[in-house]
Each structure stands twice: as C-alpha cells, then as structure tokens.
Design an enzyme around this catalytic site. Structure first.
Site, PDB file in Angstrom:
ATOM      1  N   LYS A 133       0.940  -1.273  -0.059  1.00  0.00           N
ATOM      2  CA  LYS A 133       0.068   0.117   0.012  1.00  0.00           C
ATOM      3  C   LYS A 133       1.109   1.340  -0.120  1.00  0.00           C
ATOM      4  O   LYS A 133       0.801   2.267  -0.709  1.00  0.00           O
ATOM      5  CB  LYS A 133      -0.778  -0.024   1.374  1.00  0.00           C
ATOM      6  N   ASP A 191      -6.384   1.490   0.943  1.00  0.00           N
ATOM      7  CA  ASP A 191      -6.385   1.715   2.476  1.00  0.00           C
ATOM      8  C   ASP A 191      -7.664   1.070   3.128  1.00  0.00           C
ATOM      9  O   ASP A 191      -8.724   0.788   2.218  1.00  0.00           O
ATOM     10  CB  ASP A 191      -5.891   2.924   3.106  1.00  0.00           C
TER      11      ASP A 191
END
Ligand code: SF4
Length: 209
Positions: free
Chosen positions: A120, A138
């Site tokens: 991420k 997220d």
C-alpha cells in the site's frame, strides 16, 4: 441493478472534491515516503504535526540514516506506533543511502523491500510522487469499493487493487485515489455514512450490506 460506471463515479466525486489532493505535507521524494510510512494507523493530520520538526532536524535520506533513534522517537512520539516507525524510517534511509539513492526511486519491487514499506505504501508513494498508475488500498478505499460493488465483500486488498486498476483504467489513479479517500472521510464514512447526501444513494446493492 446495473453496476455504476467509472465515469459516473469519477465525475460526481470530481464535482464534489475538485481540489482533492494528498493530505500529507511533503516537499520531495524523501519527505513524502517518510510521511507515508508514519501515516500507518494514524491520521494525516497527526503526521503533519510532527513532520516539520522531523524534516527540519533531518533534511534528507543522508541525514536521517545517521539519526539517533531516541531523538527521532522524541520528535514523533505523538503518533501511533512511534517506536517501530522510528526504527523503520532510520533503517529505510540507511538502506536507500547504502544502495546509492539520494532520492526515493520509481521502483515498486525495490520499495517494498524497505523497512516499513508494504504494498500500500509503495503504491501510494508511486502514484503521488511519480504519477504512476498504482493504486494504494487503505481502509477507506476498501470500504468504498465494496459498498459501490467495485469489489466483492470478501475481497482482500490485493484483489481490490486489481479490481480498481481495471475499473478506473481510463482515469488518473492519483486523482481517483484522492477523490475516493476524501469521499470516505466526508460522506461514505465507516460509521453512519451520510447516504442522504451521497450521489450514489440507491445505485449500489453493496451499500445495503
Ligand atoms: S449510499 Fe451511503 S454507503 Fe453507499 S456509497 Fe453512498 S454514502 Fe456510502
């Protein structure tokens, strides 16, 4: 119920949040990567409070690599997981420096080998700094993707990333990411989403779950 089209989602969000941008303060590749590492499980606002002193004390990869961990802890102690994050940002700087980088490179496979940098973080960094077509997933992105039926409810972050890359392929991932995050913070919140003012109200069966 038909799936909502990417154009409809993008244009409606752009209409709401034309100025949506990265909420972390940064001035170069170094400060952006460090700010993103620090933002894990912490608000961007909290990160922005500690980074001015951090970046004033350590202005580059070269300076941060030699930092004393206790000094760094002291500066960032207001944010969550500050002990681990202090170790990670010093270790990441050391690795970058030893590998010959003064700037953070545009290289996903390398970035995910840095301490504190997962998929991420690497994706968010590459989209933001290098404008690459990478999608960082997220909790906001994950929740919205499921509610808007862009991903199945049991999808993991990697599946969601692939779904979004395919779905928004004709749009800037950087801008789309900022639009979705801003939407998730303001309307499609985790608890008590403001469905009555949402442009997608009634258009997705995922919203009912
Ligand atoms: S209708 Fe509600 S749950 Fe569905 S996308 Fe909009 S705010 Fe989120």
């Amino acid at each position: 119920m038909e799936k909502i089209k990417p154009k409809f989602i993008y244009n409606n969000l752009l209409n709401l949040y034309e100025d949506a941008k990265c909420a972390l303060d940064y001035y170069d590749s170094y400060s952006l990567l460090i700010a993103i590492i620090l933002s894990a499980q912490t608000t961007d606002k909290a990160v922005n409070k500690v980074t001015p002193l951090l970046f004033n004390s350590y202005k580059s990869i070269e300076e941060l690599k030699d930092a004393n961990v206790l000094d760094v802890q002291k500066i960032i102690r207001e944010i969550g997981l500050y002990k681990n994050k202090s170790l990670n940002i010093i270790a990441a700087s050391k690795m970058l420096f030893e590998d010959g980088y003064k700037e953070v490179p545009n290289d996903f496979n390398y970035l995910i080998t840095l301490p504190g940098v997962g998929r991420k973080t690497a994706n968010v960094f590459l989209a933001e700094y290098y404008n690459e077509q990478n999608f960082g997933v997220d909790t906001h992105i994950s929740r919205i993707s499921k509610r808007l039926n862009l991903s199945k409810t049991n999808s993991n972050p990697l599946t969601i990333e692939k779904d979004l890359i395919n779905f928004f392929k004709d749009y800037s991932f950087k801008k789309t990411h900022h639009l979705l995050i801003t939407f998730g913070r303001n309307i499609c919140t985790s608890k008590n989403p403001k469905c009555s003012i949402c442009p997608f109200n009634g258009l997705s069966k995922g919203c009912a779950k």
